[in-house]
Design a protein around this motif. Sequence first.
Motif, short mmCIF file in Angstrom:
data_model
loop_
_atom_site.label_atom_id
_atom_site.label_comp_id
_atom_site.label_asym_id
_atom_site.label_seq_id
_atom_site.Cartn_x
_atom_site.Cartn_y
_atom_site.Cartn_z
N ASP A 259 0.82 -1.21 0.00
CA ASP A 259 0.00 0.00 0.00
C ASP A 259 0.86 1.26 0.00
N GLN A 260 1.95 1.23 0.72
CA GLN A 260 2.79 2.42 0.78
C GLN A 260 3.29 2.79 -0.62
N LEU B 60 -6.93 -0.08 -1.62
CA LEU B 60 -5.68 -0.65 -1.11
C LEU B 60 -5.83 -2.16 -0.92
N THR B 61 -4.70 -2.88 -0.97
CA THR B 61 -4.77 -4.35 -1.03
C THR B 61 -3.90 -5.09 -0.02
N SER B 62 -3.02 -4.42 0.71
CA SER B 62 -2.03 -5.13 1.53
C SER B 62 -2.65 -5.92 2.69
N GLY C 97 11.27 4.03 4.45
CA GLY C 97 11.32 5.47 4.23
C GLY C 97 10.67 5.83 2.91
N TRP C 98 9.85 6.87 2.91
CA TRP C 98 9.13 7.24 1.70
C TRP C 98 10.09 7.60 0.57
N ASP C 99 11.24 8.12 0.90
CA ASP C 99 12.21 8.47 -0.13
C ASP C 99 12.97 7.25 -0.64
N TYR D 187 -0.44 -1.91 9.23
CA TYR D 187 0.41 -1.46 8.12
C TYR D 187 -0.37 -0.56 7.17
N SER D 188 -1.58 -0.98 6.78
CA SER D 188 -2.36 -0.20 5.82
C SER D 188 -2.77 1.15 6.38
#
Length: 694
Positions: free
Chosen positions: A518-519, A544-546, A559-561, A599-600
């Motif tokens: 999902d992230q 979303l599917t996770s 980390g998003w980056d 997590y989601s």
Amino acid sequence: MPVFTRFSESSQPSDDMPEARAETTADAEGTAEAEAGAGGAAGGEVAAERGAAAVAEVAAEGGGAAETEATAERGVADEAEVTAEGGGAAETEAAAERGVADEAEIAADGGEPGQGGPEEGAAVGGPVSDAAGTNPGPLRPRLRTWRTRHPRAARTLRTGTTALAAVLVLGALLLPDTLPALKAASFLRMPVEAVLGAVVVLALPRRPRLAAAVLYGLGLTVLTTVNLLDMGFNEYLGRGFNAALDWDLLPDAQAYVEDTLGGGVATAAAVGAVVLVLLVAAVMVAASVRLAGVLARHRVRASQGALAAGVVWVTCSALGLTLFGGPIASERGAGALRVHAQRTVESLRDEAAFAEQSKADTFGNTPPGELLPDLRGKDVVFTFIESYGRSAIEDPVMAPGVDRTLDASTAALKKAGFAARSGWLTSATYGGSSWLGHSTTMSGLWIDNQRRYRTVSAGDHLTLTKAFQKTGAWDTVGVMPGVQKGWPEQKWYGLDKLYDAFDLGYEGPKFSWSTMPDQYALEAFQQRVHGKKRDKPLMSFVILTSSHQPWAPIPKTVGWDELGDGSVFDAIQKAGNKASDIITDTTKSREEYGKSIQYSVTSLTQWLERYGTDDTVLVFLGDHQPIARVSGDHASRDVPVSIVAKDPKVLDKVAGWNWTEGLRPDRDAPVWRMSSFRDRFLTAFGSTPRPSKG
């Protein structure tokens, strides 16, 4: 006058048989033949009596089981001869019944019924003898020889086969439709279907009886199959199988197994299911035919037993007698088939009624300028979190972790300037079929089965997402990482552009059924769609599917980056649990499900913290509860729903909903049907109802 004789291995005296016994048997046969020459009903009765007398005489002289059985068989042969020579109807039926009994025994021991049997010889007027050149095949003589040499073992085998047939038939008639009910006590009942089956068999002559037994066995096959399907559907979807609606779900089930456990397992499961049904059919038919033959062979005693069983059943039913919490007099089999028939008929009727219902729409004639005026200029995101149900927030196993995540996310959003309100919606589906929850929420119609879904999505009923498109004030997009093929519903949802699993640039590993974490999906949505400059605000529909079952392996937040093209998840996926280790373990499934929801929710709320603006409005909710063995027995269908925004005017519009502050709804927060959300949302943000009647 031709003389008919009947020989079998058990009726021929062995070399070491005492001559006196052989002579006694021969005398009995001669006497019966003389009576046969006289013809008529009286002659048949005398022959039968003398055959029986001969049996008794041999037994009295000390003959073994084989000699007694041999004499009895010759008495039967004499009775058949009387019939051929002019005996009455009773004698004819007796001979035929015993011929059927012989064929049933031969078939049970591996022989071919009807090959060189006694009735065939009688029909052509010739002697019947394995030694006379009838050529019955190599197996049958050996079986007869074995039965003669090992009479006790043969009798034990016949008795055991009959007992097994009875157990199979009774088990099929009493098989429950849920796994929790699959207990020994469930089989301590008296099924009326067994009593009625015995009565029918005893009333029919040979050929109709055989046909009835075969049909009865096929009926047991159908009953067993639907009960097994009910077990599976109750375990995963919290409801029974619907023959009118659920066949369409089988390809999706196979695709799920393929994505979760691999193509080989999916193929093996499909083939195994077909083989299992065929095997059940063969076993049930064989068992029914076997029991029919036994009943016919012992017609008098069987008739008395059926009468007694019927009286006991009626008495227990009338008095309401119970055993281990259930009625002794059972009609479980007939009741199950009746329920399925009614369910099918009601579903077919419902389809026609729903087609008319879907044409009427409270906002069907509302002009574009009167739709959603109080949200103009806002970027609105509708997001569904897979399997996000009430159990995640309230179940003692999952709730501690999920509640901590919701509280922490509420605090983080508040720090970023966002506020939230949360309540409950009762989903139209349970444990699966997520698209039914999506469509119910967006259409304002209760869509709880595939036929309703097909009916409404093929029409022009106004969805909430399409209302945004209809205004012309928003661009509309769908982000569907779980869609891996054509999706014609895009038009019905009113989406200008669809981003499916192949449009988001993901190069990392799949996580079981989920095509991407999902992230990553949210970051790709930001980079490709949400973060780009545009002339109009954006309405986004994100799935979303996770947190989709089997909840193994589960992604971890990075980390998003660092997300890149998703390759960063390779090591995480390899280190995660295997689906096969989780899917069969209820405790582990519950624990991993809770982690997947954490997590989601974390991925979504961090995305909002990172990329949300003063004009962002996020509505997120669950599509349904997880499967029954995770959510628990008799769990509700409720799912959480939250609305998050920075602009206080947005939340002021829904103040009358009395939802709970924050992302975690109180236990006593309002509960609405999921189908009511569309109209409430449209009304809250200024839309004017202009009904269309269809």
